[in-house]
Design an enzyme around this catalytic site. Structure first.
Site, mmCIF file in Angstrom:
data_model
loop_
_atom_site.group_PDB
_atom_site.id
_atom_site.type_symbol
_atom_site.label_atom_id
_atom_site.label_comp_id
_atom_site.label_asym_id
_atom_site.label_seq_id
_atom_site.Cartn_x
_atom_site.Cartn_y
_atom_site.Cartn_z
ATOM 1 N N LYS A 103 -4.008 0.473 -4.441
ATOM 2 C CA LYS A 103 -3.995 0.665 -2.988
ATOM 3 C C LYS A 103 -4.219 -0.665 -2.306
ATOM 4 O O LYS A 103 -4.879 -1.544 -2.868
ATOM 5 C CB LYS A 103 -5.122 1.624 -2.589
ATOM 6 C CG LYS A 103 -4.958 2.218 -1.214
ATOM 7 C CD LYS A 103 -3.908 3.297 -1.239
ATOM 8 C CE LYS A 103 -3.941 4.182 -0.035
ATOM 9 N NZ LYS A 103 -3.344 5.488 -0.370
ATOM 10 N N GLY A 215 -5.135 15.581 12.967
ATOM 11 C CA GLY A 215 -4.401 14.333 12.720
ATOM 12 C C GLY A 215 -2.919 14.596 12.931
ATOM 13 O O GLY A 215 -2.370 15.535 12.339
ATOM 14 N N ALA A 219 2.147 12.620 8.397
ATOM 15 C CA ALA A 219 1.843 13.773 7.549
ATOM 16 C C ALA A 219 1.502 15.007 8.384
ATOM 17 O O ALA A 219 2.026 16.098 8.147
ATOM 18 C CB ALA A 219 0.689 13.428 6.602
HETATM 19 N N1 GLU Z 1 0.113 6.415 0.684
HETATM 20 C C1 GLU Z 1 0.551 7.594 0.015
HETATM 21 C C2 GLU Z 1 -0.580 8.223 -0.762
HETATM 22 O O1 GLU Z 1 -1.746 8.008 -0.457
HETATM 23 C C3 GLU Z 1 1.796 7.353 -0.820
HETATM 24 C C4 GLU Z 1 1.667 6.356 -1.908
HETATM 25 C C5 GLU Z 1 2.999 6.008 -2.583
HETATM 26 O O2 GLU Z 1 4.015 6.576 -2.234
HETATM 27 O O3 GLU Z 1 2.965 5.136 -3.445
HETATM 28 O O4 GLU Z 1 -0.374 9.012 -1.635
#
Ligand code: GLU
Length: 411
Positions: A103, A215, A219
């Protein structure tokens, strides 16, 4: 706020007791492989200069390259990014795609920055980070406040630096730039599919089930839209400015049009606070914003029958215990929002193969993946007589340890 990583520790402690992990295995699972912090200069539109700080945590790659989004937020900190990277490793293992977990985060407030400044930050991030990334090494994607445009800039910068064509270095790109159909709605769609499986297992119907969504970013909006189109009654939604409520169900199309002008709060409906929304008497509550919104303080006020975690880490361990005791079913983030990274995997695969799949094929593949993940988690929950989160962790940690063992990690 490194406390978010304490949430990870607490869940790992619980699960490692059940799985009877050795101290080595437990440490292996909850220690990141690599923690990266960089800074780079940003020239603002008024020619002043700022120093920007960014993080990338590469948690575990036993099952494949690190994978996970990059968020732009002024509260981003290393502890949070570490927790989010851990959850990516678990998530990818739950849906059984060949990725590990990573991340990234950039400490900025995107709401205060211009289009040009965001572009320079995206490119600056890639210049500072590129040596740690790559299509078979670590593949970023969108997360909170990062868009397909940001992914496009990052891909372009990576290719300029490496003098390669590397569409698979990042996912969540725009369609004209190697992105995949369905990716923009995939987090929500995957969550809706998991909810549908749960309702079927419990012999409940989606029709007229009341839903509150906290939110209203990508999403949250898509979740409201999908569940509305599947016959659920979305009675409340909120964004950072506040929420709106209509017992008879909101006109979601109209609310989205209102949001495009700025906020849902100006929509013609009863005004409610974010806190009040969480405590509404609904069938399904969908936290779809940031972490730690359901805590020891408000958990006993939650009246929803099902909590579907579209956000990452919205429920604290204390709240998790209170809700489970009260019989609330939690569809945990590592399962409920895994549709996003699943379609990221499809995008990566299409880029690698030089092909584009149809919307139909992607939706079908996503459906298969989410169904099978739900089934595995649900049967693990049955075997251990435990909740879905614990079951998902047992499943994922088992898979990660198997991959570690097959590599011959020395004890
Ligand atoms: N940010 C999204 C998550 O927390 C997607 C991550 C991705 O597609 O690599 O799952």
């Amino acid at each position: 706020m490194s406390e978010i990583f304490d949430n990870v520790t607490s869940y790992v402690n619980k699960v490692s007791g059940i799985m009877k992990l050795s101290p080595f295995e437990k440490e292996l699972i909850h220690t990141p492989n690599r923690v990266i912090q960089v800074s780079f200069p940003l020239e603002m539109d008024d020619n002043s200069k700022r120093v920007i700080t960014a993080y990338r945590v590469q948690f575990n790659n036993a099952r494949g390259p690190y994978k996970g989004g990059i968020r732009f937020h002024h509260h981003v900190n290393m502890g949070e990014v570490k927790a989010l990277a851990f959850w990516m490793a678990i998530k990818c293992a739950v849906v059984d795609i060949p990725f590990g977990g990573g991340k990234g985060g950039v400490v900025i407030n995107p709401k205060e920055l211009s289009h040009g400044e965001i572009e320079r930050i995206s490119r600056g991030f890639m210049r500072a980070m590129h040596q740690f990334l790559g299509p078979d090494v670590d593949i970023p994607a969108p997360d909170v406040y990062t868009t397909s445009q940001v992914m496009d800039w990052m891909r372009d910068e990576y290719e300029k630096i490496t003098k390669t064509s590397s569409p698979a270095v990042i996912t969540g790109k725009s369609l004209k730039n190697g992105g995949s159909l369905v990716r923009d709605v995939s987090t929500a769609l995957g969550g809706a599919m998991v909810l549908r499986e749960l309702m079927a297992e419990k012999k409940l119907t989606m029709k007229d089930a009341s839903v509150a969504v906290q939110g209203f970013g990508n999403a949250g909006q898509n979740m409201a839209k999908i569940l509305d189109s599947w016959g659920c009654k979305v009675v409340a939604v909120s964004d950072s400015k506040g929420g709106i409520y209509n017992k008879a169900g909101l006109d979601i199309g109209a609310v989205i049009r209102e949001k495009e002008k700025g906020t849902v709060t100006t929509f013609d409906a009863e005004s409610i606070s974010n806190e009040y929304l969480l405590e509404l008497d609904v069938d399904v509550l969908v936290p779809a914003a940031l972490a730690d919104v359901i805590t020891g303080k408000n958990a006993s006020g939650i009246k929803a029958k099902v909590v579907l975690e579209l956000a990452n880490g919205p429920t604290s361990p204390e709240a998790d215990r209170i809700l489970s005791k009260a019989g609330v079913i939690i569809l945990p983030d590592v399962l409920a929002n895994a549709g996003g990274v699943t379609v990221s995997y499809f995008e990566w695969k299409q880029n690698k193969l030089g092909k584009s799949w149809s919307e139909e094929k992607i939706t079908e593949e996503l459906d298969k993946t989410m169904k099978s993940a739900f089934k595995s988690v649900s049967s693990m929950a049955m075997t251990h007589d435990t909740d879905f989160r614990t079951a998902a962790y047992i499943l994922a940690i088992g898979r990660i340890l198997e991959a570690e063992k097959s590599k011959g990690s020395e004890p």
